[in-house]
Design a protein around this motif. Sequence first.
Motif, PDB file in Angstrom:
ATOM      1  N   ALA A 161       0.825  -1.197   0.000  1.00 40.21           N
ATOM      2  CA  ALA A 161       0.000   0.000   0.000  1.00 40.21           C
ATOM      3  C   ALA A 161       0.865   1.256   0.000  1.00 40.21           C
ATOM      4  O   ALA A 161       0.500   2.260  -0.594  1.00 40.21           O
ATOM      5  N   PHE A 162       2.004   1.209   0.673  1.00 42.50           N
ATOM      6  CA  PHE A 162       2.901   2.362   0.793  1.00 42.50           C
ATOM      7  C   PHE A 162       3.332   2.859  -0.584  1.00 42.50           C
ATOM      8  O   PHE A 162       3.097   4.018  -0.950  1.00 42.50           O
ATOM      9  N   PHE A 163       3.980   1.998  -1.351  1.00 41.91           N
ATOM     10  CA  PHE A 163       4.522   2.428  -2.635  1.00 41.91           C
ATOM     11  C   PHE A 163       3.444   2.583  -3.707  1.00 41.91           C
ATOM     12  O   PHE A 163       3.608   3.379  -4.629  1.00 41.91           O
ATOM     13  N   ARG A 164       2.352   1.847  -3.598  1.00 39.38           N
ATOM     14  CA  ARG A 164       1.251   2.041  -4.545  1.00 39.38           C
ATOM     15  C   ARG A 164       0.678   3.438  -4.376  1.00 39.38           C
ATOM     16  O   ARG A 164       0.425   4.149  -5.340  1.00 39.38           O
ATOM     17  N   ALA A 165       0.461   3.864  -3.129  1.00 46.56           N
ATOM     18  CA  ALA A 165      -0.061   5.208  -2.868  1.00 46.56           C
ATOM     19  C   ALA A 165       0.922   6.264  -3.359  1.00 46.56           C
ATOM     20  O   ALA A 165       0.523   7.263  -3.964  1.00 46.56           O
ATOM     21  N   ALA A 166       2.204   6.039  -3.123  1.00 46.50           N
ATOM     22  CA  ALA A 166       3.231   6.992  -3.557  1.00 46.50           C
ATOM     23  C   ALA A 166       3.282   7.075  -5.084  1.00 46.50           C
ATOM     24  O   ALA A 166       3.343   8.172  -5.651  1.00 46.50           O
ATOM     25  N   ALA A 167       3.254   5.940  -5.756  1.00 41.69           N
ATOM     26  CA  ALA A 167       3.325   5.925  -7.220  1.00 41.69           C
ATOM     27  C   ALA A 167       2.088   6.564  -7.830  1.00 41.69           C
ATOM     28  O   ALA A 167       2.191   7.313  -8.810  1.00 41.69           O
ATOM     29  N   ASP A 168       0.925   6.298  -7.264  1.00 42.30           N
ATOM     30  CA  ASP A 168      -0.303   6.894  -7.776  1.00 42.30           C
ATOM     31  C   ASP A 168      -0.280   8.414  -7.621  1.00 42.30           C
ATOM     32  O   ASP A 168      -0.701   9.142  -8.516  1.00 42.30           O
ATOM     33  N   ALA A 169       0.206   8.900  -6.489  1.00 43.10           N
ATOM     34  CA  ALA A 169       0.303  10.346  -6.264  1.00 43.10           C
ATOM     35  C   ALA A 169       1.300  10.970  -7.235  1.00 43.10           C
ATOM     36  O   ALA A 169       1.066  12.058  -7.763  1.00 43.10           O
ATOM     37  N   ALA A 170       2.404  10.282  -7.494  1.00 40.87           N
ATOM     38  CA  ALA A 170       3.405  10.791  -8.436  1.00 40.87           C
ATOM     39  C   ALA A 170       2.841  10.814  -9.849  1.00 40.87           C
ATOM     40  O   ALA A 170       3.082  11.762 -10.607  1.00 40.87           O
ATOM     41  N   ARG A 171       2.094   9.796 -10.216  1.00 40.59           N
ATOM     42  CA  ARG A 171       1.496   9.745 -11.544  1.00 40.59           C
ATOM     43  C   ARG A 171       0.521  10.898 -11.735  1.00 40.59           C
ATOM     44  O   ARG A 171       0.392  11.447 -12.824  1.00 40.59           O
ATOM     45  N   ALA A 172      -0.144  11.300 -10.668  1.00 44.34           N
ATOM     46  CA  ALA A 172      -1.093  12.417 -10.731  1.00 44.34           C
ATOM     47  C   ALA A 172      -0.376  13.761 -10.752  1.00 44.34           C
ATOM     48  O   ALA A 172      -1.023  14.798 -10.750  1.00 44.34           O
ATOM     49  N   GLY A 178       1.908  14.735  -8.452  1.00 40.17           N
ATOM     50  CA  GLY A 178       2.270  15.191  -7.120  1.00 40.17           C
ATOM     51  C   GLY A 178       3.767  15.156  -6.904  1.00 40.17           C
ATOM     52  O   GLY A 178       4.435  14.232  -7.341  1.00 40.17           O
ATOM     53  N   LYS A 179       4.272  16.174  -6.286  1.00 39.16           N
ATOM     54  CA  LYS A 179       5.670  16.168  -5.873  1.00 39.16           C
ATOM     55  C   LYS A 179       5.687  15.707  -4.420  1.00 39.16           C
ATOM     56  O   LYS A 179       4.772  15.017  -3.971  1.00 39.16           O
ATOM     57  N   LEU A 180       6.682  16.064  -3.671  1.00 38.37           N
ATOM     58  CA  LEU A 180       6.886  15.491  -2.342  1.00 38.37           C
ATOM     59  C   LEU A 180       5.670  15.641  -1.427  1.00 38.37           C
ATOM     60  O   LEU A 180       5.244  14.670  -0.808  1.00 38.37           O
ATOM     61  N   LYS A 181       5.104  16.823  -1.350  1.00 34.42           N
ATOM     62  CA  LYS A 181       3.981  17.033  -0.436  1.00 34.42           C
ATOM     63  C   LYS A 181       2.805  16.122  -0.773  1.00 34.42           C
ATOM     64  O   LYS A 181       2.215  15.497   0.117  1.00 34.42           O
ATOM     65  N   GLY A 182       2.475  15.993  -2.047  1.00 39.65           N
ATOM     66  CA  GLY A 182       1.375  15.127  -2.453  1.00 39.65           C
ATOM     67  C   GLY A 182       1.667  13.662  -2.221  1.00 39.65           C
ATOM     68  O   GLY A 182       0.784  12.901  -1.814  1.00 39.65           O
ATOM     69  N   ILE A 183       2.901  13.269  -2.477  1.00 33.34           N
ATOM     70  CA  ILE A 183       3.298  11.874  -2.272  1.00 33.34           C
ATOM     71  C   ILE A 183       3.243  11.520  -0.789  1.00 33.34           C
ATOM     72  O   ILE A 183       2.697  10.485  -0.400  1.00 33.34           O
ATOM     73  N   VAL A 184       3.790  12.397   0.053  1.00 37.51           N
ATOM     74  CA  VAL A 184       3.792  12.154   1.494  1.00 37.51           C
ATOM     75  C   VAL A 184       2.365  12.086   2.027  1.00 37.51           C
ATOM     76  O   VAL A 184       2.026  11.190   2.810  1.00 37.51           O
ATOM     77  N   SER A 185       1.510  13.000   1.594  1.00 31.69           N
ATOM     78  CA  SER A 185       0.113  12.993   2.046  1.00 31.69           C
ATOM     79  C   SER A 185      -0.591  11.692   1.657  1.00 31.69           C
ATOM     80  O   SER A 185      -1.329  11.110   2.455  1.00 31.69           O
ATOM     81  N   ALA A 186      -0.351  11.232   0.439  1.00 29.58           N
ATOM     82  CA  ALA A 186      -0.981   9.997  -0.028  1.00 29.58           C
ATOM     83  C   ALA A 186      -0.503   8.794   0.775  1.00 29.58           C
ATOM     84  O   ALA A 186      -1.309   7.931   1.154  1.00 29.58           O
ATOM     85  N   VAL A 187       0.789   8.720   1.039  1.00 31.33           N
ATOM     86  CA  VAL A 187       1.332   7.594   1.811  1.00 31.33           C
ATOM     87  C   VAL A 187       0.806   7.626   3.237  1.00 31.33           C
ATOM     88  O   VAL A 187       0.407   6.588   3.782  1.00 31.33           O
ATOM     89  N   GLN A 188       0.774   8.798   3.840  1.00 29.97           N
ATOM     90  CA  GLN A 188       0.259   8.904   5.212  1.00 29.97           C
ATOM     91  C   GLN A 188      -1.209   8.490   5.272  1.00 29.97           C
ATOM     92  O   GLN A 188      -1.617   7.782   6.195  1.00 29.97           O
ATOM     93  N   ALA A 189      -1.997   8.921   4.297  1.00 31.53           N
ATOM     94  CA  ALA A 189      -3.420   8.566   4.282  1.00 31.53           C
ATOM     95  C   ALA A 189      -3.614   7.060   4.098  1.00 31.53           C
ATOM     96  O   ALA A 189      -4.502   6.463   4.706  1.00 31.53           O
ATOM     97  N   ALA A 190      -2.784   6.458   3.269  1.00 32.96           N
ATOM     98  CA  ALA A 190      -2.931   5.025   2.979  1.00 32.96           C
ATOM     99  C   ALA A 190      -2.389   4.132   4.076  1.00 32.96           C
ATOM    100  O   ALA A 190      -2.905   3.036   4.294  1.00 32.96           O
ATOM    101  N   THR A 191      -1.347   4.586   4.774  1.00 34.24           N
ATOM    102  CA  THR A 191      -0.662   3.695   5.713  1.00 34.24           C
ATOM    103  C   THR A 191      -0.560   4.213   7.143  1.00 34.24           C
ATOM    104  O   THR A 191      -0.284   3.435   8.042  1.00 34.24           O
ATOM    105  N   GLY A 192      -0.700   5.515   7.330  1.00 34.64           N
ATOM    106  CA  GLY A 192      -0.498   6.090   8.663  1.00 34.64           C
ATOM    107  C   GLY A 192       0.969   6.258   9.010  1.00 34.64           C
ATOM    108  O   GLY A 192       1.300   6.665  10.121  1.00 34.64           O
ATOM    109  N   ALA A 193       1.862   5.951   8.072  1.00 33.60           N
ATOM    110  CA  ALA A 193       3.307   6.052   8.330  1.00 33.60           C
ATOM    111  C   ALA A 193       3.710   7.508   8.524  1.00 33.60           C
ATOM    112  O   ALA A 193       3.168   8.409   7.894  1.00 33.60           O
TER     113      ALA A 193
END
Length: 72
Positions: A1-12, A14-29
């Motif tokens: 889930a971590f890298f899928r959320a990150a890759a999806d945000a990057a594909r959209a 998103g730079k760092l802020k969007g990627i981090v937000s997506a990973v946090q939402a998906a995993t709580g990390a």
Amino acid sequence: AFFRAAADAARAGGKLKGIVSAVQAATGAKGPALWKPLRLALTGSTEGPELAPLLDAMPDSAIHDRLNRFAA
């Protein structure tokens, strides 16, 4: 889930802020559990310069490709 959320945000576009937000939402990390794997996937190293300026210099497609390798 971590890298899928990150890759999806990057594909959209998103730079760092969007990627981090997506990973946090998906995993709580957060903290090192978020930054170290993300940095490793993007740079090949667990240490280095700040990610935000580095990602600003990288094409969105390269960011997505690097993250997508770990999402499979």
